[in-house]
Design a protein around this motif. Sequence first.
Motif, PDB file in Angstrom:
ATOM      1  N   THR A  63      28.678  44.897  56.127  1.00 59.15           N
ATOM      2  CA  THR A  63      28.111  45.045  55.168  1.00 59.15           C
ATOM      3  C   THR A  63      27.010  44.148  55.394  1.00 59.15           C
ATOM      4  O   THR A  63      26.002  43.806  55.051  1.00 59.15           O
ATOM      5  CB  THR A  63      28.103  45.565  53.856  1.00 59.15           C
ATOM      6  OG1 THR A  63      29.534  46.501  53.741  1.00 59.15           O
ATOM      7  CG2 THR A  63      27.605  44.961  52.701  1.00 59.15           C
ATOM      8  N   VAL A  64      27.796  42.566  55.153  1.00 59.47           N
ATOM      9  CA  VAL A  64      27.077  41.326  55.112  1.00 59.47           C
ATOM     10  C   VAL A  64      25.928  42.079  56.512  1.00 59.47           C
ATOM     11  O   VAL A  64      24.558  41.030  56.318  1.00 59.47           O
ATOM     12  CB  VAL A  64      27.704  40.548  54.825  1.00 59.47           C
ATOM     13  CG1 VAL A  64      26.616  38.823  55.921  1.00 59.47           C
ATOM     14  CG2 VAL A  64      28.821  40.236  54.439  1.00 59.47           C
ATOM     15  N   ASN A  65      26.326  41.761  57.611  1.00 60.82           N
ATOM     16  CA  ASN A  65      25.825  41.839  58.927  1.00 60.82           C
ATOM     17  C   ASN A  65      24.284  42.442  58.751  1.00 60.82           C
ATOM     18  O   ASN A  65      23.397  42.367  58.989  1.00 60.82           O
ATOM     19  CB  ASN A  65      26.207  42.058  60.143  1.00 60.82           C
ATOM     20  CG  ASN A  65      25.964  41.805  61.817  1.00 60.82           C
ATOM     21  OD1 ASN A  65      24.989  40.389  61.206  1.00 60.82           O
ATOM     22  ND2 ASN A  65      25.707  42.345  62.554  1.00 60.82           N
ATOM     23  N   LYS A  66      24.931  43.864  58.104  1.00 64.40           N
ATOM     24  CA  LYS A  66      23.408  45.439  57.955  1.00 64.40           C
ATOM     25  C   LYS A  66      22.401  44.733  56.946  1.00 64.40           C
ATOM     26  O   LYS A  66      21.338  44.485  57.528  1.00 64.40           O
ATOM     27  CB  LYS A  66      23.979  45.824  57.469  1.00 64.40           C
ATOM     28  CG  LYS A  66      24.663  46.835  58.606  1.00 64.40           C
ATOM     29  CD  LYS A  66      25.792  48.657  57.728  1.00 64.40           C
ATOM     30  CE  LYS A  66      25.981  49.317  59.014  1.00 64.40           C
ATOM     31  NZ  LYS A  66      26.557  50.708  58.832  1.00 64.40           N
ATOM     32  N   LEU A  67      23.170  43.474  55.631  1.00 63.66           N
ATOM     33  CA  LEU A  67      22.247  42.966  55.088  1.00 63.66           C
ATOM     34  C   LEU A  67      20.747  42.147  55.616  1.00 63.66           C
ATOM     35  O   LEU A  67      20.396  41.765  55.252  1.00 63.66           O
ATOM     36  CB  LEU A  67      23.055  43.134  53.629  1.00 63.66           C
ATOM     37  CG  LEU A  67      23.736  43.498  52.887  1.00 63.66           C
ATOM     38  CD1 LEU A  67      24.504  43.174  51.657  1.00 63.66           C
ATOM     39  CD2 LEU A  67      22.128  44.200  51.605  1.00 63.66           C
ATOM     40  N   GLU A  68      21.727  41.058  56.401  1.00 68.98           N
ATOM     41  CA  GLU A  68      20.968  39.762  57.111  1.00 68.98           C
ATOM     42  C   GLU A  68      20.621  40.505  57.822  1.00 68.98           C
ATOM     43  O   GLU A  68      18.777  40.571  57.965  1.00 68.98           O
ATOM     44  CB  GLU A  68      21.937  39.489  57.584  1.00 68.98           C
ATOM     45  CG  GLU A  68      21.116  37.671  57.472  1.00 68.98           C
ATOM     46  CD  GLU A  68      22.435  36.972  58.508  1.00 68.98           C
ATOM     47  OE1 GLU A  68      23.066  36.317  60.043  1.00 68.98           O
ATOM     48  OE2 GLU A  68      23.297  35.929  57.407  1.00 68.98           O
ATOM     49  N   LEU A  69      20.196  41.455  58.939  1.00 72.18           N
ATOM     50  CA  LEU A  69      19.403  42.165  59.262  1.00 72.18           C
ATOM     51  C   LEU A  69      18.183  43.155  59.369  1.00 72.18           C
ATOM     52  O   LEU A  69      16.728  43.615  60.100  1.00 72.18           O
ATOM     53  CB  LEU A  69      20.168  43.284  60.547  1.00 72.18           C
ATOM     54  CG  LEU A  69      20.860  41.998  61.752  1.00 72.18           C
ATOM     55  CD1 LEU A  69      22.882  42.739  62.684  1.00 72.18           C
ATOM     56  CD2 LEU A  69      20.359  40.854  62.437  1.00 72.18           C
ATOM     57  N   GLY A  70      18.604  43.476  58.002  1.00 74.90           N
ATOM     58  CA  GLY A  70      17.472  44.187  57.154  1.00 74.90           C
ATOM     59  C   GLY A  70      17.427  45.923  57.155  1.00 74.90           C
ATOM     60  O   GLY A  70      16.738  46.671  56.873  1.00 74.90           O
ATOM     61  N   GLU A  88      12.531  41.488  54.272  1.00 68.91           N
ATOM     62  CA  GLU A  88      12.682  40.146  53.383  1.00 68.91           C
ATOM     63  C   GLU A  88      13.781  39.792  52.568  1.00 68.91           C
ATOM     64  O   GLU A  88      14.314  38.772  53.251  1.00 68.91           O
ATOM     65  CB  GLU A  88      11.040  40.462  52.686  1.00 68.91           C
ATOM     66  CG  GLU A  88      11.455  39.113  52.184  1.00 68.91           C
ATOM     67  CD  GLU A  88      10.517  38.268  53.026  1.00 68.91           C
ATOM     68  OE1 GLU A  88      10.745  37.261  52.251  1.00 68.91           O
ATOM     69  OE2 GLU A  88      10.080  37.948  54.128  1.00 68.91           O
ATOM     70  N   ILE A  89      14.558  40.753  52.160  1.00 68.68           N
ATOM     71  CA  ILE A  89      15.873  39.902  51.453  1.00 68.68           C
ATOM     72  C   ILE A  89      16.898  39.549  52.835  1.00 68.68           C
ATOM     73  O   ILE A  89      17.492  38.694  52.684  1.00 68.68           O
ATOM     74  CB  ILE A  89      16.320  41.263  50.732  1.00 68.68           C
ATOM     75  CG1 ILE A  89      15.551  41.544  49.768  1.00 68.68           C
ATOM     76  CG2 ILE A  89      18.365  41.117  50.187  1.00 68.68           C
ATOM     77  CD1 ILE A  89      15.960  43.483  48.829  1.00 68.68           C
ATOM     78  N   GLY A  90      16.778  40.522  53.524  1.00 66.14           N
ATOM     79  CA  GLY A  90      17.650  40.236  54.792  1.00 66.14           C
ATOM     80  C   GLY A  90      17.586  38.919  55.752  1.00 66.14           C
ATOM     81  O   GLY A  90      18.330  37.835  55.355  1.00 66.14           O
ATOM     82  N   ARG A  91      16.064  38.144  55.688  1.00 67.33           N
ATOM     83  CA  ARG A  91      15.526  36.654  55.464  1.00 67.33           C
ATOM     84  C   ARG A  91      16.348  36.008  55.254  1.00 67.33           C
ATOM     85  O   ARG A  91      16.569  34.374  55.273  1.00 67.33           O
ATOM     86  CB  ARG A  91      13.878  37.056  55.883  1.00 67.33           C
ATOM     87  CG  ARG A  91      13.611  37.726  57.698  1.00 67.33           C
ATOM     88  CD  ARG A  91      11.978  37.004  57.724  1.00 67.33           C
ATOM     89  NE  ARG A  91      10.954  38.058  56.961  1.00 67.33           N
ATOM     90  CZ  ARG A  91      10.792  39.394  57.249  1.00 67.33           C
ATOM     91  NH1 ARG A  91      11.203  40.140  58.284  1.00 67.33           N
ATOM     92  NH2 ARG A  91      10.416  39.847  56.622  1.00 67.33           N
ATOM     93  N   ARG A  92      16.083  36.408  53.545  1.00 69.35           N
ATOM     94  CA  ARG A  92      16.081  35.590  52.735  1.00 69.35           C
ATOM     95  C   ARG A  92      17.636  34.903  52.587  1.00 69.35           C
ATOM     96  O   ARG A  92      18.117  34.257  52.534  1.00 69.35           O
ATOM     97  CB  ARG A  92      16.147  35.975  51.361  1.00 69.35           C
ATOM     98  CG  ARG A  92      14.233  35.673  51.048  1.00 69.35           C
ATOM     99  CD  ARG A  92      14.093  36.211  49.842  1.00 69.35           C
ATOM    100  NE  ARG A  92      12.419  36.405  49.623  1.00 69.35           N
ATOM    101  CZ  ARG A  92      12.301  35.636  49.231  1.00 69.35           C
ATOM    102  NH1 ARG A  92      12.574  33.824  48.545  1.00 69.35           N
ATOM    103  NH2 ARG A  92      10.115  35.531  49.445  1.00 69.35           N
TER     104      ARG A  92
END
Length: 130
Positions: free
Chosen positions: A55-62, A9-13
């Motif tokens: 890191t940004v990619n992993k966060l965005e993908l959840g 959900e954080i990644g979607r946001r």
Amino acid sequence: MTDNEVAQEIGRRIRHWRTSSPPPKTRRKRQNETGWRPHLTIEELAKATGLTVTTVNKLELGYKSPRIESLLLLAQAFGCEPSELLPRNKHRNSGKADLLIELGAAAASLGAKQLRELIKAARALEPAAT
């Protein structure tokens, strides 16, 4: 919500904010070029926050949950409150949400570099793990 669902959900946001944020002024001029996008790329977001592209990619993908300092840096780059990146039902009635709001307000007056230096200094003050 499980930890994995929260991370997703954080990644979607994060993706929502990244794709709805205008590109840097340096790229806005190149609108007629092939491959131009009317939003931040992952690389531009990484540069704006000081986080790595991976890191940004992993966060965005959840794939992973962001640390508090990452949330602060992302919120600063997007111009939003850090709590807006969290799932609504997860941070309601939580002391962490209040802390995040307080930290976000303090971070708003700092640049990304100053915020990273402050976080580094705070980590140095943490007691060593046993």
